[in-house]
Design a protein around this motif. Structure first.
Motif, PDB file in Angstrom:
ATOM      1  N   ALA A  18       0.799   4.305  -2.711  1.00  0.00           N
ATOM      2  CA  ALA A  18       0.556   5.686  -2.294  1.00  0.00           C
ATOM      3  C   ALA A  18       1.675   6.611  -2.753  1.00  0.00           C
ATOM      4  O   ALA A  18       1.423   7.719  -3.239  1.00  0.00           O
ATOM      5  CB  ALA A  18       0.401   5.751  -0.777  1.00  0.00           C
ATOM      6  N   ARG A  71      -6.089  -0.186  -7.454  1.00  0.00           N
ATOM      7  CA  ARG A  71      -5.499  -1.261  -6.654  1.00  0.00           C
ATOM      8  C   ARG A  71      -6.396  -2.484  -6.569  1.00  0.00           C
ATOM      9  O   ARG A  71      -5.904  -3.619  -6.532  1.00  0.00           O
ATOM     10  CB  ARG A  71      -5.229  -0.779  -5.222  1.00  0.00           C
ATOM     11  CG  ARG A  71      -4.063   0.162  -5.060  1.00  0.00           C
ATOM     12  CD  ARG A  71      -3.870   0.489  -3.602  1.00  0.00           C
ATOM     13  NE  ARG A  71      -3.554  -0.700  -2.823  1.00  0.00           N
ATOM     14  CZ  ARG A  71      -4.174  -1.056  -1.703  1.00  0.00           C
ATOM     15  NH1 ARG A  71      -5.173  -0.345  -1.235  1.00  0.00           N
ATOM     16  NH2 ARG A  71      -3.796  -2.128  -1.050  1.00  0.00           N
ATOM     17  N   THR A 100       0.823  -1.213   0.000  1.00  0.00           N
ATOM     18  CA  THR A 100       0.000   0.000   0.000  1.00  0.00           C
ATOM     19  C   THR A 100       0.855   1.260   0.000  1.00  0.00           C
ATOM     20  O   THR A 100       0.548   2.240  -0.691  1.00  0.00           O
ATOM     21  CB  THR A 100      -0.925   0.008   1.226  1.00  0.00           C
ATOM     22  OG1 THR A 100      -1.720  -1.184   1.221  1.00  0.00           O
ATOM     23  CG2 THR A 100      -1.840   1.209   1.210  1.00  0.00           C
ATOM     24  N   ASP A 129      -7.529   3.622  -5.054  1.00  0.00           N
ATOM     25  CA  ASP A 129      -8.087   2.384  -4.508  1.00  0.00           C
ATOM     26  C   ASP A 129      -8.820   1.568  -5.559  1.00  0.00           C
ATOM     27  O   ASP A 129      -8.833   0.331  -5.491  1.00  0.00           O
ATOM     28  CB  ASP A 129      -9.006   2.694  -3.326  1.00  0.00           C
ATOM     29  CG  ASP A 129      -8.228   2.901  -2.038  1.00  0.00           C
ATOM     30  OD1 ASP A 129      -7.078   2.449  -1.978  1.00  0.00           O
ATOM     31  OD2 ASP A 129      -8.764   3.522  -1.099  1.00  0.00           O
ATOM     32  N   ASP A 160      -5.303   1.787   5.792  1.00  0.00           N
ATOM     33  CA  ASP A 160      -3.903   1.855   5.356  1.00  0.00           C
ATOM     34  C   ASP A 160      -3.685   2.764   4.159  1.00  0.00           C
ATOM     35  O   ASP A 160      -2.740   3.568   4.140  1.00  0.00           O
ATOM     36  CB  ASP A 160      -3.370   0.456   5.061  1.00  0.00           C
ATOM     37  CG  ASP A 160      -4.226  -0.308   4.057  1.00  0.00           C
ATOM     38  OD1 ASP A 160      -5.366   0.139   3.776  1.00  0.00           O
ATOM     39  OD2 ASP A 160      -3.773  -1.360   3.563  1.00  0.00           O
ATOM     40  N   SER A 161      -4.563   2.698   3.156  1.00  0.00           N
ATOM     41  CA  SER A 161      -4.347   3.510   1.953  1.00  0.00           C
ATOM     42  C   SER A 161      -4.487   5.000   2.262  1.00  0.00           C
ATOM     43  O   SER A 161      -3.746   5.829   1.716  1.00  0.00           O
ATOM     44  CB  SER A 161      -5.327   3.094   0.850  1.00  0.00           C
ATOM     45  OG  SER A 161      -6.665   3.263   1.270  1.00  0.00           O
TER      46      SER A 161
END
Length: 294
Positions: free
Chosen positions: A120, A168, A116, A165, A231-232
């Motif tokens: 980012a 991902r 992650t 997101d 987390d992201s």
């Protein structure tokens, strides 16, 4: 096998260790957290019994309500995007690429396995405006626009999070839904084609109803995952600018470990759990109602 399952001692011996571990790791912390909701304070300041005042505080806490609104808005947009893009990719794999889809599936799935933090940092560089101009701002400036600090504005940071997101996760949902589509019997599809169904009609009347169970699972899985996003957001914006991209999970973390209020932090966790439960029940009831009408 029947003799083993009929022996209560043997069943207890086989299930007991796993059940004990599950109780210690899952059930006990949940009960402990629920007990904490009746107290305020932490280890340093001490715990003080306050009853249900933490729940009252939640509904009058502007920061908590802002975090709740962001969480719900983010979860709805990401869930719709994940499942829609995943389903479209799954249809592409099954009906267009077919056997040649393995390489494309691997490429699309690759972002899922990336850390992650790495993703980012990649998106920070893509939308960067200074000291180095990222590809997005370079393109904007090429067409005569001004550079924009996307992560410095509330709207820009939100949509960068959404795009990141979706990029991902869409590969994961594409594979998940692909597994459901390949289970549809070829005989059913061939019969529909012989009856004149093709293209959009085939997908709407045959493929979509038969893939509804895996779609339902994907919706629930996506909704619960995005409601608990942490987390992201920490890696990309850390809740900023200000607190405009702070979800309930991050606010709960800050309340518990930065401000040392375990009681109110546990209350936030409880409210998030109830939110996940409500959305799950809503999806189940909506789907059941649609099936009943059908």
């Amino acid at each position: 096998m029947k003799d083993v399952l009929g022996d209560k001692r043997m069943v207890a011996l086989l299930i007991g260790p796993a059940l004990l571990l599950y109780t210690l790791v899952t059930i006990v912390p949940i009960v402990w957290s629920l007990v904490y909701t009746l107290f305020s304070g932490g280890l340093i300041s001490g715990m003080h019994f306050t009853g249900l005042s933490n729940f009252t505080k939640f509904f009058t806490d502007e920061s908590a309500l802002d975090a709740l609104w962001f969480t719900v808005r983010y979860a709805l947009i990401i869930t719709v995007g994940q499942v829609t893009l995943g389903y479209l990719l799954a249809l592409l794999y099954v009906f267009f690429l077919r056997r040649a889809s393995a390489f494309i599936r691997t490429l699309v799935f690759f972002p899922v396995v990336l850390p992650t933090v790495a993703v980012a940092l990649l998106f920070q560089q893509i939308v960067q405006v200074a000291p180095t101009t990222g590809p997005v701002n370079a393109a904007v400036q090429y067409f005569g626009g001004d550079g924009t600090d996307f992560l410095g504005s509330t709207t820009g940071a939100f949509w960068v999070l959404v795009v990141m997101d979706l990029w991902r996760s869409m590969g994961f949902y594409a594979v998940l839904l692909y597994a459901g589509l390949v289970d549809i019997p070829d005989e059913v599809l061939e019969s529909a084609r012989l009856d004149g169904a093709g293209g959009f009609t085939l997908i709407r009347r045959i493929v979509l109803p038969l893939s509804l169970p895996v779609l339902l699972s994907s919706l629930i899985f996506s909704m619960n995952g995005t409601l608990k996003v942490f987390d992201s957001i920490v890696a990309l914006t850390n809740g900023g600018p200000g607190s405009s991209t702070t979800p309930l999970t991050l606010y709960m973390f800050q309340t518990s470990f930065s401000y040392g209020d375990y009681g109110y932090g546990s209350t936030l966790a409880t409210m998030l759990t109830l939110l996940c439960l409500l959305f799950t029940l809503f999806i189940f009831r909506s789907t059941r109602r649609d099936l009943t009408k059908g």
